[in-house]
Enzyme design. Sequence first.
Site, PDB file in Angstrom:
ATOM      1  N   GLY A 169      -4.918   1.792   4.514  1.00 19.57           N
ATOM      2  CA  GLY A 169      -5.207   0.389   4.788  1.00 19.57           C
ATOM      3  C   GLY A 169      -5.091   0.062   6.261  1.00 19.57           C
ATOM      4  O   GLY A 169      -5.580   0.789   7.124  1.00 19.57           O
ATOM      5  N   CYS A 358      -6.918 -12.559 -10.960  1.00 15.15           N
ATOM      6  CA  CYS A 358      -6.048 -11.388 -11.099  1.00 15.15           C
ATOM      7  C   CYS A 358      -4.587 -11.788 -11.265  1.00 15.15           C
ATOM      8  O   CYS A 358      -3.837 -11.132 -11.995  1.00 15.15           O
ATOM      9  CB  CYS A 358      -6.222 -10.459  -9.906  1.00 15.15           C
ATOM     10  SG  CYS A 358      -7.668  -9.395 -10.037  1.00 15.15           S
TER      11      CYS A 358
END
Length: 395
Positions: A169, A358
């Site tokens: 990331g 989510c």
Amino acid sequence: MFAQLPPALQNLHLPLRLRLWDGHEFTLGDDPSVTIVVKDPQMVAQFTHPSLDALGAAFVEGKLELEGSISEVIRVCDELSQALVDEDDSNLPVRNVHDKETDAKAISYHYDLSNAFYQLWLDSDMVYSCAYFETGSETLEQAQQAKFRHLCRKLRLQPGDYLLDVGCGWGGLARFAAREFGARVFGITLSKAQLALARERVKAEGLEDLVELQLLDYRDLPQDGRFDKVVSVGMFEHVGHANLAQYCKTLFGAVREGGLVMNHGITAKHTDGRPVGRGAGEFIEKYVFPNGELPHLSMISAEISEAGLEIVDVESLRMHYARTLDHWSERLEDNLETASREVPERALRIWRLYLAGCAYAFAKGWINLHQILAVKAHADGSHELPWTRDDIYAP
């Protein structure tokens, strides 16, 4: 013009108002907390079978507008869908092609959107994975730092250890492991935007001697056991069911005997990995994570074991991810005007639904998050793990 609601909606009692393109309104229950503005007349028929992917797609494409808090929108739309759409247990597991080119394009689609956009709602380290709430009252910043510490302690990271970070990331964990635990870190990503910013931050912290980050596919990792520890956070969701065996074998080949491998990722509700019903999984596949496939805990555990790694610890952080996503969603909602200048309107609509949806999905148990720690035992079966977990939680 419609004089009355479609028959399927007339007996529902939900805190929902429908407002049509011509100004007519229909209320499904007392004190509506959500209003769906129907801009396309063809959408009226859709409300007789309002699957979650159809409703989400209509919002993304501008056929519907939503009024009310985004978390309440998700809740009420799920209740609407539950009332009129049967849960389909016949969905087949997704099996996509996952070659290097396809995976690189999928990662770029999701992660190269805009670094500035992600900065609006992530913590300062831009950690785009489940945080760890030790008491439940932590800020997002505190919980993400606690997650880093939790991972490093589970890996029993020591000064001088060579750590492989698969799917690094923006480099927050790599920098933390180097800065706080004295590890040398080799991180890989397929996102050019992530890599550029991650390298800038490594340089800004003066960690170039300890942290090396590269644009590299996991399938090209060295297989000479050079790494002492391996950490993979939010990565195996992108691998694909068909490639899980290769992925796990690659991690096995990268770590030395006695070394530890940590897999932290989202797992499916169903054992065969098929998506959750009523279209939620299909929406994410189409708009958010193309080619993403969630394995069940049993599926990824089987592949880890078949690769030759021994699983020594498993922890569910499902409720932690629900809270993390609540933080992200709230921060994005607080910055909608700025976000609209960073990404196209369609992308912003996708992300608003995705984050709030989510959070709801994790809270409901539709999906889970597991940390799976495994060891590559020595030839005689031994390893260096302590007898208990006490060291993980020691002050």
